[in-house]
Enzyme design. Sequence first.
Site, short mmCIF file in Angstrom:
data_model
loop_
_atom_site.label_atom_id
_atom_site.label_comp_id
_atom_site.label_asym_id
_atom_site.label_seq_id
_atom_site.Cartn_x
_atom_site.Cartn_y
_atom_site.Cartn_z
N ASN A 158 0.88 -1.29 -0.03
CA ASN A 158 0.03 0.14 -0.10
C ASN A 158 0.77 1.30 -0.21
OD1 ASN A 158 -1.88 1.93 0.44
ND2 ASN A 158 -2.42 1.42 2.34
N TRP A 159 1.07 1.99 -1.16
CA TRP A 159 1.67 3.02 -1.33
C TRP A 159 1.28 4.35 -0.50
CZ3 TRP A 159 3.76 2.62 -6.97
CH2 TRP A 159 4.75 1.75 -7.09
N LYS A 160 -0.02 4.26 -0.21
CA LYS A 160 -0.69 5.57 0.37
C LYS A 160 -0.61 6.68 -0.57
CE LYS A 160 -0.42 3.09 4.78
NZ LYS A 160 0.05 3.16 6.36
N HIS A 208 -9.55 1.30 4.76
CA HIS A 208 -8.19 1.33 5.51
C HIS A 208 -8.56 2.11 6.66
CE1 HIS A 208 -4.21 2.45 6.34
NE2 HIS A 208 -3.91 1.48 5.68
N GLU A 242 -7.00 4.54 7.79
CA GLU A 242 -6.59 6.10 7.36
C GLU A 242 -7.89 6.61 6.95
OE1 GLU A 242 -3.03 5.42 5.64
OE2 GLU A 242 -2.02 4.78 7.46
N GLU A 301 -5.32 -4.85 10.43
CA GLU A 301 -4.48 -4.18 10.64
C GLU A 301 -4.60 -3.00 11.91
OE1 GLU A 301 -2.41 -2.56 6.71
OE2 GLU A 301 -4.09 -1.45 7.07
N GLY A 314 2.51 2.28 10.90
CA GLY A 314 3.66 3.27 10.68
C GLY A 314 4.20 3.44 12.02
N SER A 323 3.58 -2.24 10.14
CA SER A 323 4.88 -2.51 10.29
C SER A 323 5.68 -3.57 10.09
CB SER A 323 5.26 -2.02 12.00
OG SER A 323 5.02 -0.54 12.30
N GLY A 348 2.93 -1.20 4.21
CA GLY A 348 2.87 0.25 4.01
C GLY A 348 4.50 0.87 3.78
N GLY A 349 5.04 1.41 4.83
CA GLY A 349 6.21 1.97 4.47
C GLY A 349 7.22 1.06 3.77
P1 13P Z 1 2.95 0.20 7.75
O1 13P Z 1 3.62 -0.90 7.12
O2 13P Z 1 3.70 1.52 7.16
O3 13P Z 1 2.87 0.28 9.11
O4 13P Z 1 1.44 0.43 7.34
C1 13P Z 1 0.61 -0.42 7.04
C2 13P Z 1 -0.69 -0.34 6.23
O5 13P Z 1 -1.33 0.73 6.86
C3 13P Z 1 -0.96 -0.91 5.17
O6 13P Z 1 -2.06 -0.69 4.67
#
Ligand code: 13P
Length: 251
Positions: free
Chosen positions: A10-12, A96, A98, A168, A174, A213, A234-235
């Site tokens: 997920n590149w957000k 998600h 967020e 999640e 994050g 994470s 994510g990251g």
């Molecule tokens: P991180 O891997 O950066 O914690 O993010 C997880 C996430 O929100 C994937 O959708």
Amino acid sequence: MSRRPLIAGNWKMFKSRAEALAFAERLRQELAVAGAAEVAICPPYTSLDVVAGALAGSGVGVFGQNGHAATDGAHTGEIAMAMLVDAGATGVLLGHSERRADNNETDQALAAKVPAALAAGLTPVLCVGESEFERDTGTTKSVLDRQVLEGLSGVARGDFGKVVVAYEPIWAIGTGKSATPEIAQEAHGWIRAQLREICADEADDMRLLYGGSVKPENAAELLAQPDIDGALVGGASLDADSLLAIAAAAS
Ligand code: 13P
């Protein structure tokens, strides 16, 4: 029952079109590293077409990060499921945390979005997970029940096996503080048990992803858990080598 692991990045709200293209081309060259796992990228809307074009025929999935339940209409700033398909998407993230926090995404809205994604031929990934406060106050399981049962309430029998659920925990996103394999498995096992209640014959086909994470260093022990069928990253998905190392850990 055998569930092919799915590693979705997920590149957000990261990467320009040029950066997305460079990543996709590198991924295509190195895909053998991923082994048996299925890989998917969730770019911002603006890069869906470049990523889909560069990865055409490779088997890598391209997922939107959201979609609207309506087929079209006066919904400024929104995007229809069929538009995601038109841009080359094969799946879509829904709910998600967020988006639940920033855009007031509700379980009722998701109950309409999941079947809309299925109707468009997309793989829906329903994201669920508790906050730190909910975990600390002992309400994790009831939060997961509500999010899973309401979010999937519009899915028809026979379609559950096409749906992916991503667990999640918000406190792990994050923060660098991943859930332990035991905590993640407990939540996944709980979700699987709830799914058996609503779709007994399909629950064991459904893939449950862990997110929060995930990185190359902790992926193998998370992915070794019996009810963890992949990861939503994510990251660590912003770097092709690190995403591929996580996919390799799933094989
Ligand atoms: P991180 O891997 O950066 O914690 O993010 C997880 C996430 O929100 C994937 O959708």
